[in-house]
Design a protein around this motif. Structure first.
Motif, PDB file in Angstrom:
ATOM      1  N   ASN A  62       0.855  -1.187   0.000  1.00  0.00           N
ATOM      2  CA  ASN A  62       0.000   0.000   0.000  1.00  0.00           C
ATOM      3  C   ASN A  62       0.889   1.233   0.000  1.00  0.00           C
ATOM      4  O   ASN A  62       1.529   1.525   1.019  1.00  0.00           O
ATOM      5  N   VAL A  67      -3.316   0.674   6.812  1.00  0.00           N
ATOM      6  CA  VAL A  67      -3.971  -0.632   6.872  1.00  0.00           C
ATOM      7  C   VAL A  67      -5.483  -0.399   6.896  1.00  0.00           C
ATOM      8  O   VAL A  67      -5.930   0.658   7.329  1.00  0.00           O
ATOM      9  N   ALA A  69      -4.504  -3.731   4.184  1.00  0.00           N
ATOM     10  CA  ALA A  69      -4.117  -4.046   2.816  1.00  0.00           C
ATOM     11  C   ALA A  69      -4.226  -5.557   2.679  1.00  0.00           C
ATOM     12  O   ALA A  69      -3.830  -6.294   3.593  1.00  0.00           O
ATOM     13  N   PHE A  79      -5.958  -2.178  -1.266  1.00  0.00           N
ATOM     14  CA  PHE A  79      -6.090  -1.586   0.066  1.00  0.00           C
ATOM     15  C   PHE A  79      -7.364  -0.768   0.175  1.00  0.00           C
ATOM     16  O   PHE A  79      -8.040  -0.523  -0.829  1.00  0.00           O
ATOM     17  N   ASP A  80      -7.682  -0.350   1.403  1.00  0.00           N
ATOM     18  CA  ASP A  80      -8.910   0.349   1.786  1.00  0.00           C
ATOM     19  C   ASP A  80      -9.987  -0.693   2.090  1.00  0.00           C
ATOM     20  O   ASP A  80     -10.298  -1.547   1.252  1.00  0.00           O
ATOM     21  N   SER A  81     -10.561  -0.624   3.286  1.00  0.00           N
ATOM     22  CA  SER A  81     -11.504  -1.657   3.722  1.00  0.00           C
ATOM     23  C   SER A  81     -12.709  -1.779   2.797  1.00  0.00           C
ATOM     24  O   SER A  81     -13.182  -2.891   2.527  1.00  0.00           O
TER      25      SER A  81
END
Length: 254
Positions: A62, A67, A69, A79-81
């Motif tokens: 990332n 976090v 990732a 990445f990115d929830s």
């Protein structure tokens, strides 16, 4: 099992061929993806990151250095929830977590967006109490009122249906942390069961969901981490029990 958070200078653990999530144990955004992985019964490894001293290799997964990732193939990550969880739900459809109706999926996203004000107010109350204003309490209360009303309108046990879905796993990590606020000196932000009966029932129901139980931490534990961080000494490894850095999550004994 270990919850040791790796820091600058630590080597990247060997890749074991599974999905691998880079996370921080007390990060609600990373928790969103852990819950989805759990709900889908996927095999995965967790690598926890010290966000105050990030390993150099984290930026290979990332560029933002944040976090969560998700390493979906060796050396390849997203990445990115929100992005990760949508990918997981579409890639592994056996346990669908989104509504089939496009309008309901849109409504779920709208609700999550409107609930962000309550998230923001929590962070100010927990980590910057000197900056807390009446407007923050108003936004927090409005978020709980909105959740109470939404549960009433939908008439289901969870927001998704009578089983939890992506919308529930998205807002839950913050709700889990809301319960620590009275322990942090914010008694006026306690979730009142008489004022929010549906929210209270929802909280208890979510705690019994298997995907949540595997990763849940008590209000006391969250409060202890917040206190360590506000003192400038974030105790990332307060739950660590061994020297192994990759693990499957388990429910902690509080």
């Amino acid at each position: 099992m270990s919850e040791k958070h790796l820091k600058a200078g630590d080597p990247l653990p060997p890749y074991n061929g599974k999905l691998r999530l880079f996370a921080m144990r007390f990060c609600p955004y990373a928790e969103r993806s852990v819950l989805v992985l759990n709900a889908k019964n996927l095999q995965y490894d967790l690598v926890f990151i010290n966000l105050d001293s990030k390993p150099e290799w984290l930026f290979e997964f990332n560029p933002k250095g944040s976090v969560p990732a998700l390493e979906y193939e060796q050396g390849k990550a997203i990445f990115d929830s929100a992005i990760i969880n949508t990918y997981l739900d579409e890639k592994y459809p056996e346990v669908p977590l989104q509504a089939t109706d496009p309008l309901r999926r849109a409504q779920d996203k709208v609700f999550v967006e409107l609930f962000l004000g309550a998230h923001s107010s929590f962070y100010v109350a927990a980590f910057n109490p000197d900056g807390f204003q009446p407007s923050h309490l108003e936004a927090y209360s409005k978020g709980l009122e909105r959740l109470e009303k939404e549960l009433e309108v939908r008439g289901t046990k969870f927001l998704h249906s009578n089983e939890p879905g992506l919308v529930d796993y998205t807002i839950w990590p913050h709700l889990e942390r809301f319960e620590s606020l009275p322990l942090l000196g914010k008694a006026d932000m306690a979730i009142d069961g008489t004022k929010y009966p549906r929210v209270t029932s929802y909280l208890e129901a979510m705690k019994q969901v298997p995907a949540v139980k595997q990763y849940y931490l008590s209000a006391e534990t969250h409060a202890k981490f917040v206190e360590s961080k506000t003192k400038g000494e974030a105790n990332y490894n307060m739950l660590d029990t061994s020297d192994v850095c990759c693990m499957r999550p388990r429910k902690k004994k509080q």
